[in-house]
Write a protein that holds these residues in place. Structure first.
Motif, PDB file in Angstrom:
ATOM      1  N   LEU A   1     -36.995 -28.198  -1.572  1.00 62.04           N
ATOM      2  CA  LEU A   1     -36.417 -27.890  -2.867  1.00 62.04           C
ATOM      3  C   LEU A   1     -36.910 -26.560  -3.415  1.00 62.04           C
ATOM      4  CD1 LEU A   1     -36.651 -31.417  -4.547  1.00 62.04           C
ATOM      5  CD2 LEU A   1     -34.717 -30.379  -3.374  1.00 62.04           C
ATOM      6  N   ALA A   2     -37.983 -26.017  -2.839  1.00 60.50           N
ATOM      7  CA  ALA A   2     -38.551 -24.768  -3.334  1.00 60.50           C
ATOM      8  C   ALA A   2     -38.131 -23.574  -2.486  1.00 60.50           C
ATOM      9  CB  ALA A   2     -40.079 -24.879  -3.350  1.00 60.50           C
ATOM     10  N   ARG A   3     -37.172 -23.763  -1.597  1.00 60.53           N
ATOM     11  CA  ARG A   3     -36.751 -22.660  -0.729  1.00 60.53           C
ATOM     12  C   ARG A   3     -36.032 -21.572  -1.522  1.00 60.53           C
ATOM     13  NH1 ARG A   3     -34.301 -25.685   4.660  1.00 60.53           N
ATOM     14  NH2 ARG A   3     -36.230 -26.673   5.328  1.00 60.53           N
ATOM     15  N   ALA A   4     -36.002 -20.378  -0.934  1.00 65.59           N
ATOM     16  CA  ALA A   4     -35.309 -19.253  -1.558  1.00 65.59           C
ATOM     17  C   ALA A   4     -33.811 -19.562  -1.659  1.00 65.59           C
ATOM     18  CB  ALA A   4     -35.538 -17.988  -0.740  1.00 65.59           C
ATOM     19  N   LYS A   5     -33.176 -18.990  -2.658  1.00 69.88           N
ATOM     20  CA  LYS A   5     -31.758 -19.237  -2.874  1.00 69.88           C
ATOM     21  C   LYS A   5     -30.919 -18.694  -1.729  1.00 69.88           C
ATOM     22  CE  LYS A   5     -30.006 -18.702  -6.908  1.00 69.88           C
ATOM     23  NZ  LYS A   5     -29.611 -18.126  -8.212  1.00 69.88           N
ATOM     24  N   ILE A   6     -29.907 -19.452  -1.347  1.00 72.44           N
ATOM     25  CA  ILE A   6     -28.995 -19.032  -0.290  1.00 72.44           C
ATOM     26  C   ILE A   6     -28.025 -17.986  -0.833  1.00 72.44           C
ATOM     27  CG2 ILE A   6     -27.187 -19.808   1.273  1.00 72.44           C
ATOM     28  CD1 ILE A   6     -28.576 -22.546   1.297  1.00 72.44           C
ATOM     29  N   LEU A   7     -27.541 -18.199  -2.044  1.00 70.62           N
ATOM     30  CA  LEU A   7     -26.596 -17.282  -2.675  1.00 70.62           C
ATOM     31  C   LEU A   7     -27.247 -16.651  -3.898  1.00 70.62           C
ATOM     32  CD1 LEU A   7     -23.354 -19.463  -2.619  1.00 70.62           C
ATOM     33  CD2 LEU A   7     -23.942 -17.620  -1.053  1.00 70.62           C
ATOM     34  N   SER A   8     -27.112 -15.349  -4.019  1.00 68.12           N
ATOM     35  CA  SER A   8     -27.575 -14.680  -5.233  1.00 68.12           C
ATOM     36  C   SER A   8     -26.612 -14.990  -6.370  1.00 68.12           C
ATOM     37  CB  SER A   8     -27.644 -13.169  -5.005  1.00 68.12           C
ATOM     38  OG  SER A   8     -26.331 -12.639  -4.859  1.00 68.12           O
ATOM     39  N   ASP A   9     -27.014 -14.687  -7.584  1.00 65.71           N
ATOM     40  CA  ASP A   9     -26.136 -14.901  -8.736  1.00 65.71           C
ATOM     41  C   ASP A   9     -24.847 -14.093  -8.588  1.00 65.71           C
ATOM     42  OD1 ASP A   9     -28.036 -16.564  -9.797  1.00 65.71           O
ATOM     43  OD2 ASP A   9     -28.885 -15.044 -11.143  1.00 65.71           O
ATOM     44  N   ALA A  10     -24.965 -12.894  -8.049  1.00 63.02           N
ATOM     45  CA  ALA A  10     -23.779 -12.053  -7.845  1.00 63.02           C
ATOM     46  C   ALA A  10     -22.861 -12.667  -6.796  1.00 63.02           C
ATOM     47  CB  ALA A  10     -24.197 -10.644  -7.429  1.00 63.02           C
ATOM     48  N   ASP A  11     -23.445 -13.191  -5.720  1.00 64.23           N
ATOM     49  CA  ASP A  11     -22.641 -13.848  -4.680  1.00 64.23           C
ATOM     50  C   ASP A  11     -21.897 -15.053  -5.255  1.00 64.23           C
ATOM     51  OD1 ASP A  11     -23.478 -12.070  -2.746  1.00 64.23           O
ATOM     52  OD2 ASP A  11     -25.132 -13.336  -2.065  1.00 64.23           O
ATOM     53  N   LEU A  12     -22.601 -15.834  -6.054  1.00 63.65           N
ATOM     54  CA  LEU A  12     -21.993 -17.023  -6.645  1.00 63.65           C
ATOM     55  C   LEU A  12     -20.861 -16.652  -7.587  1.00 63.65           C
ATOM     56  CD1 LEU A  12     -22.096 -20.089  -6.901  1.00 63.65           C
ATOM     57  CD2 LEU A  12     -23.804 -19.821  -8.705  1.00 63.65           C
ATOM     58  N   ALA A  13     -21.073 -15.626  -8.389  1.00 61.42           N
ATOM     59  CA  ALA A  13     -20.027 -15.170  -9.304  1.00 61.42           C
ATOM     60  C   ALA A  13     -18.813 -14.674  -8.534  1.00 61.42           C
ATOM     61  CB  ALA A  13     -20.569 -14.077 -10.221  1.00 61.42           C
ATOM     62  N   ALA A  14     -19.048 -13.958  -7.438  1.00 61.11           N
ATOM     63  CA  ALA A  14     -17.943 -13.464  -6.618  1.00 61.11           C
ATOM     64  C   ALA A  14     -17.178 -14.621  -5.991  1.00 61.11           C
ATOM     65  CB  ALA A  14     -18.481 -12.531  -5.535  1.00 61.11           C
TER      66      ALA A  14
END
Length: 244
Positions: free
Chosen positions: A1-14
């Motif tokens: 659960l503490a792993r680095a995010k797969i998608l950045s906020d910009a990726d998610l917004a896109a």
């Protein structure tokens, strides 16, 4: 659960900005790659929190919502989820998006949230809560992705899990309010409750607009219910016009 995010906020917004058909195609690629990398559960966790349409269609199985108009409404609600009255025609998915999907997403993003669902009468509100309960009880993908929030097979450990008393997920705090509770607006509002979010759905029904007195009764009850919000609480309403 503490792993680095797969998608950045910009990726998610896109991803959310894609047209629906392209969203489906790219989602297939995302999931296939995540399975290959052993990151599927983490991807599901991120997208359920950040993409309401993904939560509802891919995880909750609401394939009936695969329609461009519904997709556009989800994105509209997602961009500004609080402080609006959504008056849509019947059968246009307002309860599915606002009362069902958005409430579940609130819980996944903040297990300490408290939501009061209010309808004209309590049985109507309980029906909305019942749908949420069934999803959180039986959705294996959700339970696998959020073991820190949902009870999974340990549902008996929940302090409250019923239509009458509300439901409580795994949370750090211990407020008097359950995570989600269902109440009637004009019959039996609770006392000494202060919810972080007040959600209203079907607070006006066909039988409540037959006389000026009945309409005034609903408005008075609505105004009284605002006292059930916490100091920094939010509100949202879903409904259909019954009287011009």
């Amino acid at each position: 659960l503490a792993r680095a995010k797969i998608l950045s906020d910009a990726d998610l917004a896109a991803y959310r900005s894609l047209p629906m058909v392209e969203w489906i195609k790219f989602g297939d690629k995302l999931e296939a790659q995540a399975r290959k990398d052993g990151q599927f559960t983490n991807l599901v966790r991120e997208l359920c929190r950040g993409d309401l349409f993904y939560l509802m269609v891919r995880v909750c199985g609401r394939r009936d919502m695969l329609h461009p108009w519904v997709y556009a409404r989800v994105r509209e609600v997602e961009a500004a989820p609080n402080g609006y009255i959504d008056l849509w025609s019947r059968g246009h998915y307002k309860s599915s998006i606002l009362t069902f999907g958005l409430t579940i997403q609130r819980i996944l993003n903040d297990p300490d949230v408290t939501v009061g669902i209010f309808s004209h009468t309590r049985p109507i509100a309980k029906a909305f809560l019942r749908q949420i309960m069934r999803e959180l009880e039986g959705n294996r993908v959700l339970n696998a992705a959020f073991p820190d929030v949902l009870w999974g097979e340990n549902l008996k450990d929940s302090p409250k899990w019923s239509e009458d008393d509300g439901i409580i997920v795994r949370r750090k705090g211990n407020p008097p309010e359950a995570t989600v509770e269902a109440w009637g607006l004009v019959d039996g509002q609770p006392t000494s409750k202060h919810f972080k979010h007040l959600h209203y759905d079907d607070i006006v029904v066909q039988g409540s607009v037959t006389t000026p007195e009945m309409m005034e009764k609903t408005m008075t009850a609505l105004e009284q219910s605002y006292n059930l919000a916490s100091d920094d609480g939010t509100k949202g309403m879903a409904g259909t016009r019954w009287h011009f």
